[in-house]
Scaffold this motif. Structure first.
Motif, mmCIF file in Angstrom:
data_model
loop_
_atom_site.group_PDB
_atom_site.id
_atom_site.type_symbol
_atom_site.label_atom_id
_atom_site.label_comp_id
_atom_site.label_asym_id
_atom_site.label_seq_id
_atom_site.Cartn_x
_atom_site.Cartn_y
_atom_site.Cartn_z
ATOM 1 N N ARG A 83 0.810 -1.226 0.000
ATOM 2 C CA ARG A 83 0.000 0.000 0.000
ATOM 3 C C ARG A 83 0.840 1.271 0.000
ATOM 4 N NH1 ARG A 83 -3.369 -1.093 5.266
ATOM 5 N NH2 ARG A 83 -1.241 -1.667 5.883
ATOM 6 N N HIS A 84 2.077 1.176 0.436
ATOM 7 C CA HIS A 84 2.914 2.377 0.561
ATOM 8 C C HIS A 84 4.331 2.065 0.086
ATOM 9 C CE1 HIS A 84 -0.363 4.002 2.954
ATOM 10 N NE2 HIS A 84 -0.310 2.912 3.709
ATOM 11 N N VAL A 85 4.469 1.725 -1.177
ATOM 12 C CA VAL A 85 5.763 1.285 -1.695
ATOM 13 C C VAL A 85 6.657 2.475 -2.024
ATOM 14 C CG1 VAL A 85 6.933 0.010 -3.531
ATOM 15 C CG2 VAL A 85 4.767 -0.833 -2.611
ATOM 16 N N LEU A 86 7.907 2.395 -1.603
ATOM 17 C CA LEU A 86 8.938 3.375 -1.933
ATOM 18 C C LEU A 86 9.910 2.703 -2.896
ATOM 19 C CD1 LEU A 86 10.877 5.687 0.483
ATOM 20 C CD2 LEU A 86 12.154 4.110 -0.960
ATOM 21 N N ALA A 87 10.375 3.448 -3.893
ATOM 22 C CA ALA A 87 11.374 2.930 -4.835
ATOM 23 C C ALA A 87 12.678 3.692 -4.644
ATOM 24 C CB ALA A 87 10.899 3.061 -6.276
ATOM 25 N N ILE A 88 13.784 2.954 -4.674
ATOM 26 C CA ILE A 88 15.096 3.580 -4.562
ATOM 27 C C ILE A 88 16.023 2.969 -5.606
ATOM 28 C CG2 ILE A 88 15.801 1.936 -2.756
ATOM 29 C CD1 ILE A 88 17.507 4.243 -1.558
ATOM 30 N N GLY A 89 16.776 3.813 -6.288
ATOM 31 C CA GLY A 89 17.685 3.328 -7.315
ATOM 32 C C GLY A 89 19.000 4.073 -7.294
ATOM 33 N N HIS A 90 20.052 3.379 -7.695
ATOM 34 C CA HIS A 90 21.394 3.968 -7.717
ATOM 35 C C HIS A 90 21.856 4.149 -9.148
ATOM 36 C CE1 HIS A 90 25.945 3.372 -7.514
ATOM 37 N NE2 HIS A 90 25.747 4.501 -6.852
ATOM 38 N N SER A 91 22.397 5.334 -9.468
ATOM 39 C CA SER A 91 22.978 5.605 -10.780
ATOM 40 C C SER A 91 21.928 5.411 -11.874
ATOM 41 C CB SER A 91 24.211 4.714 -10.975
ATOM 42 O OG SER A 91 25.046 5.187 -11.987
ATOM 43 N N ALA A 92 22.176 4.540 -12.854
ATOM 44 C CA ALA A 92 21.157 4.277 -13.868
ATOM 45 C C ALA A 92 19.885 3.735 -13.239
ATOM 46 C CB ALA A 92 21.696 3.289 -14.905
ATOM 47 N N GLY A 93 20.022 3.049 -12.103
ATOM 48 C CA GLY A 93 18.849 2.578 -11.381
ATOM 49 C C GLY A 93 18.030 3.704 -10.789
ATOM 50 N N GLY A 94 18.669 4.855 -10.534
ATOM 51 C CA GLY A 94 17.918 6.020 -10.090
ATOM 52 C C GLY A 94 16.955 6.477 -11.164
ATOM 53 N N HIS A 95 17.403 6.443 -12.415
ATOM 54 C CA HIS A 95 16.530 6.767 -13.534
ATOM 55 C C HIS A 95 15.350 5.796 -13.586
ATOM 56 C CE1 HIS A 95 15.577 5.328 -17.710
ATOM 57 N NE2 HIS A 95 15.065 6.552 -17.733
#
Length: 306
Positions: A145-157
């Motif tokens: 219900r409350h998902v956060l996404a985190i990415g590094h470098s190209a994963g940030g995109h």
């Protein structure tokens, strides 16, 4: 799988900084500083396709039997290129989150150097891997219900793109009828504006990889950035935090400041967190001030304290 190509980028993260007697250059982490450590292992792995890269590692809070658990969708970098890096590059921070009571859904995807990667495959993989969370949530007792996404470098995109894809029209090849909703995104030294990346020769991924990622314009897809560059999909309507090292030699700092300006101009809530004496590797090393800031943002979102 951390290849020589990624290690070559490390040289950029440790390049010499102009020295003054009063201000010596900071000693930055290199990739071996991170990857030669003992590597923690996930609790489970989920397949979402037949390719060896179409997998998700699941990290569950240790000693926690009560749920559902808050969950973070995690996206690795590596210049969108499988031979440079895979999801295991995120194992150390995934383990750190697991130890604080937050589950991690660490996705992988086919890079531009794999059959089926590039456009639309890399994007479709990231989307399918993320939506698999809805399918598998009950199995692992995860709260979607409350998902956060985190990415590094190209994963940030890609993490930002996962929050933006709900805006794609039904006629788009990347359209999904009911995508998993992302409520908050944290980009760690990311490359959200692909158009800007494609023209910035100082970015550590180079400009040619962007052309491979977005494909060649066609009559059916004449504007290759319209559905791939997050800056073109603003406003996202979700809170965005960019954590960037001030001494990052792989991702130019201007990539963050320019995107923040565009996001705010479009009406989004976007904040840049500048970490001094920090390069690119520090962003995903658990002991650093950069990761401490990212973890603070994550735990705050879920109503937890460090």
């Amino acid at each position: 799988m951390i290849r020589l190509a990624f290690l070559a980028l490390a040289a950029m993260s440790t390049s010499a900084v102009a020295q003054t007697p009063a201000s010596p250059p900071p000693k930055l982490l290199t990739w071996p500083d991170l990857t030669k450590r003992p590597k923690p292992v996930p609790d489970a792995t989920v397949d979402y396709g037949t390719d060896p890269m179409q997998k998700i590692d699941v990290w569950l809070p240790k000693g926690k039997t009560k749920g559902p658990f808050p969950v973070v969708v995690m996206v690795h970098g590596g210049c969108w290129t499988t031979s440079i890096a895979d999801r295991s590059l995120m194992n150390w921070i995934a383990d750190d989150l697991r130890n604080t009571g937050v589950a991690v859904w660490n996705i992988d995807y086919r890079g531009v150097d794999r059959t089926g990667g590039g456009y639309p495959g890399t994007f479709a993989d990231a989307a399918k891997a993320t939506d698999q969370l809805k399918v598998s949530a009950k199995t692992f007792n995860l709260d979607t219900r409350h998902v956060l996404a985190i990415g590094h470098s190209a994963g940030g995109h890609l993490a930002l793109w996962l929050a933006a894809r709900a805006k794609l029209p039904t006629t788009n090849p990347l359209y999904t009828a009911h995508p998993l909703r992302i409520h908050h995104v944290i980009s760690l030294g990311g490359l959200p504006d692909l158009e800007a990346t494609a023209t910035n020769a100082d970015n550590g991924c180079g400009t040619e990889v962007v052309a491979k990622l977005v494909s060649t314009p066609t009559p059916q897809h004449p504007d290759v950035y319209a559905d791939t560059s997050v800056a073109r999909l603003l406003p996202l309507g979700v809170k965005q935090d960019l954590v960037n090292g001030r001494e990052d030699r792989i991702i130019p700092f201007v990539m963050a400041t320019d995107y923040i300006a565009k996001a705010r101009a479009a009406g989004d809530t976007a904040t840049l967190h500048t970490i001094p004496a920090t390069g690119h590797v520090e962003l995903i090393a658990p002991e650093t001030p950069a990761w401490a800031e990212a973890k603070r943002l994550i735990l705050s979102y879920f109503g937890k304290s460090q």
